[in-house]
Motif scaffolding. Structure first.
Motif, PDB file in Angstrom:
ATOM      1  N   ALA A 186       9.505  31.429  41.615  1.00 13.29           N
ATOM      2  CA  ALA A 186       8.439  30.577  42.164  1.00 13.29           C
ATOM      3  C   ALA A 186       8.977  29.692  43.281  1.00 13.29           C
ATOM      4  O   ALA A 186       8.302  29.480  44.313  1.00 13.29           O
ATOM      5  CB  ALA A 186       7.845  29.721  41.046  1.00 13.29           C
ATOM      6  N   GLU A 187      10.197  29.194  43.110  1.00  9.88           N
ATOM      7  CA  GLU A 187      10.824  28.381  44.160  1.00  9.88           C
ATOM      8  C   GLU A 187      11.025  29.200  45.423  1.00  9.88           C
ATOM      9  O   GLU A 187      10.809  28.712  46.546  1.00  9.88           O
ATOM     10  CB  GLU A 187      12.168  27.839  43.678  1.00  9.88           C
ATOM     11  CG  GLU A 187      12.071  26.790  42.579  1.00  9.88           C
ATOM     12  CD  GLU A 187      13.448  26.367  42.083  1.00  9.88           C
ATOM     13  OE1 GLU A 187      14.470  26.774  42.707  1.00  9.88           O
ATOM     14  OE2 GLU A 187      13.524  25.635  41.075  1.00  9.88           O
ATOM     15  N   ARG A 188      11.450  30.484  45.274  1.00  9.44           N
ATOM     16  CA  ARG A 188      11.701  31.329  46.438  1.00  9.44           C
ATOM     17  C   ARG A 188      10.398  31.671  47.164  1.00  9.44           C
ATOM     18  O   ARG A 188      10.387  31.854  48.382  1.00  9.44           O
ATOM     19  CB  ARG A 188      12.421  32.620  46.032  1.00  9.44           C
ATOM     20  CG  ARG A 188      13.831  32.412  45.535  1.00  9.44           C
ATOM     21  CD  ARG A 188      14.715  31.755  46.605  1.00  9.44           C
ATOM     22  NE  ARG A 188      16.096  31.747  46.191  1.00  9.44           N
ATOM     23  CZ  ARG A 188      16.637  30.828  45.384  1.00  9.44           C
ATOM     24  NH1 ARG A 188      15.887  29.833  44.934  1.00  9.44           N
ATOM     25  NH2 ARG A 188      17.901  30.890  45.049  1.00  9.44           N
ATOM     26  N   ARG A 189       9.298  31.806  46.418  1.00  7.18           N
ATOM     27  CA  ARG A 189       8.014  32.093  47.070  1.00  7.18           C
ATOM     28  C   ARG A 189       7.579  30.915  47.927  1.00  7.18           C
ATOM     29  O   ARG A 189       6.991  31.097  49.000  1.00  7.18           O
ATOM     30  CB  ARG A 189       6.957  32.426  46.013  1.00  7.18           C
ATOM     31  CG  ARG A 189       7.207  33.751  45.300  1.00  7.18           C
ATOM     32  CD  ARG A 189       6.073  34.142  44.386  1.00  7.18           C
ATOM     33  NE  ARG A 189       6.384  35.378  43.660  1.00  7.18           N
ATOM     34  CZ  ARG A 189       6.847  35.414  42.425  1.00  7.18           C
ATOM     35  NH1 ARG A 189       7.038  34.276  41.746  1.00  7.18           N
ATOM     36  NH2 ARG A 189       7.119  36.571  41.850  1.00  7.18           N
ATOM     37  N   LYS A 190       7.873  29.711  47.459  1.00  9.52           N
ATOM     38  CA  LYS A 190       7.519  28.513  48.224  1.00  9.52           C
ATOM     39  C   LYS A 190       8.479  28.287  49.383  1.00  9.52           C
ATOM     40  O   LYS A 190       8.070  27.891  50.479  1.00  9.52           O
ATOM     41  CB  LYS A 190       7.532  27.283  47.311  1.00  9.52           C
ATOM     42  CG  LYS A 190       6.437  27.252  46.254  1.00  9.52           C
ATOM     43  CD  LYS A 190       6.583  26.010  45.379  1.00  9.52           C
ATOM     44  CE  LYS A 190       5.552  25.994  44.268  1.00  9.52           C
ATOM     45  NZ  LYS A 190       5.746  24.814  43.347  1.00  9.52           N
ATOM     46  N   ALA A 191       9.768  28.518  49.119  1.00  6.56           N
ATOM     47  CA  ALA A 191      10.799  28.249  50.125  1.00  6.56           C
ATOM     48  C   ALA A 191      11.821  29.383  50.118  1.00  6.56           C
ATOM     49  O   ALA A 191      12.842  29.304  49.427  1.00  6.56           O
ATOM     50  CB  ALA A 191      11.477  26.910  49.841  1.00  6.56           C
ATOM     51  N   PRO A 192      11.560  30.468  50.860  1.00  5.02           N
ATOM     52  CA  PRO A 192      12.487  31.607  50.885  1.00  5.02           C
ATOM     53  C   PRO A 192      13.869  31.206  51.377  1.00  5.02           C
ATOM     54  O   PRO A 192      14.008  30.292  52.205  1.00  5.02           O
ATOM     55  CB  PRO A 192      11.810  32.584  51.865  1.00  5.02           C
ATOM     56  CG  PRO A 192      10.372  32.187  51.881  1.00  5.02           C
ATOM     57  CD  PRO A 192      10.367  30.699  51.674  1.00  5.02           C
ATOM     58  N   LYS A 193      14.884  31.910  50.868  1.00  5.56           N
ATOM     59  CA  LYS A 193      16.262  31.698  51.291  1.00  5.56           C
ATOM     60  C   LYS A 193      16.875  33.039  51.670  1.00  5.56           C
ATOM     61  O   LYS A 193      16.292  34.100  51.425  1.00  5.56           O
ATOM     62  CB  LYS A 193      17.078  31.053  50.166  1.00  5.56           C
ATOM     63  CG  LYS A 193      16.643  29.646  49.792  1.00  5.56           C
ATOM     64  CD  LYS A 193      17.592  29.049  48.756  1.00  5.56           C
ATOM     65  CE  LYS A 193      17.203  27.615  48.400  1.00  5.56           C
ATOM     66  NZ  LYS A 193      18.159  27.029  47.415  1.00  5.56           N
ATOM     67  N   ASP A 194      18.058  32.994  52.242  1.00  3.66           N
ATOM     68  CA  ASP A 194      18.763  34.223  52.608  1.00  3.66           C
ATOM     69  C   ASP A 194      19.598  34.681  51.415  1.00  3.66           C
ATOM     70  O   ASP A 194      20.819  34.573  51.399  1.00  3.66           O
ATOM     71  CB  ASP A 194      19.661  33.976  53.812  1.00  3.66           C
ATOM     72  CG  ASP A 194      20.351  35.255  54.293  1.00  3.66           C
ATOM     73  OD1 ASP A 194      19.863  36.348  53.939  1.00  3.66           O
ATOM     74  OD2 ASP A 194      21.370  35.147  54.993  1.00  3.66           O
ATOM     75  N   ASP A 195      18.910  35.175  50.374  1.00  6.82           N
ATOM     76  CA  ASP A 195      19.605  35.655  49.181  1.00  6.82           C
ATOM     77  C   ASP A 195      18.861  36.848  48.598  1.00  6.82           C
ATOM     78  O   ASP A 195      17.745  37.182  49.015  1.00  6.82           O
ATOM     79  CB  ASP A 195      19.786  34.534  48.139  1.00  6.82           C
ATOM     80  CG  ASP A 195      18.473  33.911  47.693  1.00  6.82           C
ATOM     81  OD1 ASP A 195      17.439  34.611  47.666  1.00  6.82           O
ATOM     82  OD2 ASP A 195      18.476  32.709  47.345  1.00  6.82           O
ATOM     83  N   LEU A 196      19.492  37.492  47.622  1.00 10.91           N
ATOM     84  CA  LEU A 196      18.935  38.709  47.038  1.00 10.91           C
ATOM     85  C   LEU A 196      17.641  38.427  46.288  1.00 10.91           C
ATOM     86  O   LEU A 196      16.705  39.235  46.323  1.00 10.91           O
ATOM     87  CB  LEU A 196      19.964  39.350  46.101  1.00 10.91           C
ATOM     88  CG  LEU A 196      19.544  40.615  45.360  1.00 10.91           C
ATOM     89  CD1 LEU A 196      19.009  41.670  46.308  1.00 10.91           C
ATOM     90  CD2 LEU A 196      20.715  41.176  44.556  1.00 10.91           C
ATOM     91  N   LEU A 197      17.558  37.297  45.609  1.00 10.76           N
ATOM     92  CA  LEU A 197      16.335  36.992  44.859  1.00 10.76           C
ATOM     93  C   LEU A 197      15.132  36.894  45.787  1.00 10.76           C
ATOM     94  O   LEU A 197      14.049  37.404  45.472  1.00 10.76           O
ATOM     95  CB  LEU A 197      16.508  35.694  44.065  1.00 10.76           C
ATOM     96  CG  LEU A 197      15.315  35.293  43.191  1.00 10.76           C
ATOM     97  CD1 LEU A 197      14.958  36.400  42.210  1.00 10.76           C
ATOM     98  CD2 LEU A 197      15.609  34.000  42.435  1.00 10.76           C
ATOM     99  N   THR A 198      15.297  36.282  46.940  1.00  6.66           N
ATOM    100  CA  THR A 198      14.200  36.207  47.910  1.00  6.66           C
ATOM    101  C   THR A 198      13.777  37.612  48.342  1.00  6.66           C
ATOM    102  O   THR A 198      12.582  37.914  48.427  1.00  6.66           O
ATOM    103  CB  THR A 198      14.617  35.379  49.136  1.00  6.66           C
ATOM    104  OG1 THR A 198      14.913  34.044  48.715  1.00  6.66           O
ATOM    105  CG2 THR A 198      13.506  35.350  50.172  1.00  6.66           C
ATOM    106  N   ARG A 199      14.761  38.483  48.589  1.00  3.63           N
ATOM    107  CA  ARG A 199      14.436  39.856  49.006  1.00  3.63           C
ATOM    108  C   ARG A 199      13.663  40.585  47.913  1.00  3.63           C
ATOM    109  O   ARG A 199      12.725  41.337  48.183  1.00  3.63           O
ATOM    110  CB  ARG A 199      15.716  40.628  49.345  1.00  3.63           C
ATOM    111  CG  ARG A 199      16.448  40.080  50.563  1.00  3.63           C
ATOM    112  CD  ARG A 199      17.608  40.996  50.953  1.00  3.63           C
ATOM    113  NE  ARG A 199      18.429  40.392  51.993  1.00  3.63           N
ATOM    114  CZ  ARG A 199      19.566  39.760  51.774  1.00  3.63           C
ATOM    115  NH1 ARG A 199      20.044  39.658  50.527  1.00  3.63           N
ATOM    116  NH2 ARG A 199      20.253  39.245  52.761  1.00  3.63           N
ATOM    117  N   LEU A 200      14.055  40.370  46.651  1.00  2.00           N
ATOM    118  CA  LEU A 200      13.360  41.031  45.544  1.00  2.00           C
ATOM    119  C   LEU A 200      11.948  40.478  45.380  1.00  2.00           C
ATOM    120  O   LEU A 200      10.996  41.226  45.116  1.00  2.00           O
ATOM    121  CB  LEU A 200      14.152  40.847  44.247  1.00  2.00           C
ATOM    122  CG  LEU A 200      15.505  41.560  44.166  1.00  2.00           C
ATOM    123  CD1 LEU A 200      16.203  41.227  42.852  1.00  2.00           C
ATOM    124  CD2 LEU A 200      15.342  43.066  44.303  1.00  2.00           C
TER     125      LEU A 200
END
Length: 396
Positions: free
Chosen positions: A187-201
């Protein structure tokens, strides 16, 4: 033979040699499974997707819903997603950080002149690397390592009985912990994407649809186990092999350029992950034996990699071996997607260890205790003493 005894798990190779000669395809009636020992049978089971499926069941039920336990076309789609994080460029870019983490872990031991190679170095290093790739906060590394240990205990589902029941129960509890943790992080990545694998997934799509929570969790668990255990055992098994073959260590110290070849020989000689899992889709003939449809099959990678019909002086540890067609990382469409990362981590870690640790030796002659997971080869602990290499200060 007690396949689960510590003696067998420390050194299964004499038994493998007997098996390849006398019963290269063996039916074990107690668990109703088939073991494959020779190189050709193992390689076929890994590569023939018309005859062998990766969707398998043990006596304790079906394996987790992970990429490694899936078949095409679903496997092809899911693998394509995670492969975006394992491109040659992205793996190469990790080398400076792997080197930093290696130095961070080894520094405290240099003052003491001793370390537990596994607990202090070989186990935490790949966990820290994969955690950073995924995007796990540093503060959660310890929890990450504990989850990895529980996931690896799923190998006990092979044995059945109380050990299997405990492993399944423990995993079910930890799986829910991971689900809640991952749900919050995603949920954090959906709000604030980062340059990491979880964001890509989180942002990935398959046939126009985003990954489900279960698919995300499956990726998370697979990376947590397969992304760490192989490298841990590669590093530990390399040091064990050098201790047992000091002439090879001396040659490597004299010719550091042989390290990539030495790593491939460790992977062959002491294969970190000893077996894979397959199920027959139809009746299959192997070495004159008929394996019926729907049977659990265990291709023994560790045995295949010592097959004398494929490797000259197969029982010898030779860091200059060429050719070396080992299948330690599998073969075919399920070839380990983290193989290049594991090789990189192994090269950086072993370079650092050999440059920094002089005259390393075990602190005890007692047999080492195998790691808990039944399908891997390597020590749970390996205390060492050594003379630290003192480098002159800059400008001295």
């Amino acid at each position: 033979m007690d396949f689960l005894s510590d003696d067998m798990r420390r050194d299964p190779y004499p038994f493998y040699a007997q098996a390849r000669e006398h019963f290269p395809v063996l039916h074990e009636p107690g668990a109703d499974l088939w073991l494959l020992f020779d190189y050709d049978s193992v390689k076929r089971a890994l590569n023939d997707h018309e005859a062998f499926s990766n969707i398998v069941e043990t006596s304790s039920g079906q394996t987790p819903d992970w990429l490694v336990f899936s078949d095409p076309p679903r496997h092809s789609k899911l693998r394509a997603i995670v492969m975006r994080a394992f491109t040659p460029k992205s793996i190469a870019s990790l080398e400076p950080r792997v080197r930093e983490l290696s130095h961070e872990l080894l520094a405290p031991a240099l003052e003491r002149g001793e370390l537990d190679l596994v607990a202090d170095f070989a186990a935490p290093l790949p966990v820290m690397v994969i955690a950073e790739m995924i995007g796990i906060p540093i503060a959660d590394r310890r929890r990450f390592l504990a989850w990895s240990d529980v996931i690896m205990l799923l190998s006990y589902t092979l044995s059945g009985g109380d050990a299997a029941a405990r492993a399944v129960e423990q995993h079910a509890r930890v799986k829910e912990e991971m689900r809640l943790y991952l749900r919050e992080l995603a949920a954090e990545r959906r709000k604030a994407p980062k340059d990491d694998l979880l964001t890509r997934l989180v942002e990935a799509e398959v046939d126009g649809e985003r990954l489900t929570e279960d698919e995300l969790l499956g990726f998370f668990q697979l990376l947590l186990s397969a992304g760490t255990e192989t490298t841990t055992n590669l590093i530990s098994n390399a040091i064990l092999s050098f201790l047992e073959h000091p002439e090879q260590l001396a040659r490597l110290r004299a010719e550091p350029g042989l390290l990539p070849s030495a790593i491939e020989e460790v992977l062959r000689y002491r294969t970190p992950v000893q077996l894979a899992f397959r199920k027959t889709k139809r009746d299959v003939e192997l070495n004159g034996q008929q394996v019926p449809e729907g049977k659990l099959v265990l291709p023994l990678l560790g045995s295949a990699n010592r097959d004398a019909t494929k490797f000259r002086d197969a029982e010898s540890f030779d860091i200059t071996r060429d050719p070396n067609p080992h299948i330690a990382f599998g073969h075919g469409i399920h070839f380990c997607l983290g193989a290049s990362l594991s090789r990189l981590e192994g090269r950086v870690a072993l370079t650092h260890l050999l440059e920094t640790l002089k005259d390393f030796r075990r602190t005890s002659d007692a047999p080492w205790v195998p790691r808990k997971a039944l399908h891997v080869l390597g020590p749970a602990s390996l205390p060492l003493r050594f003379e630290p290499v003192r480098r002159a200060a800059a400008g001295a």
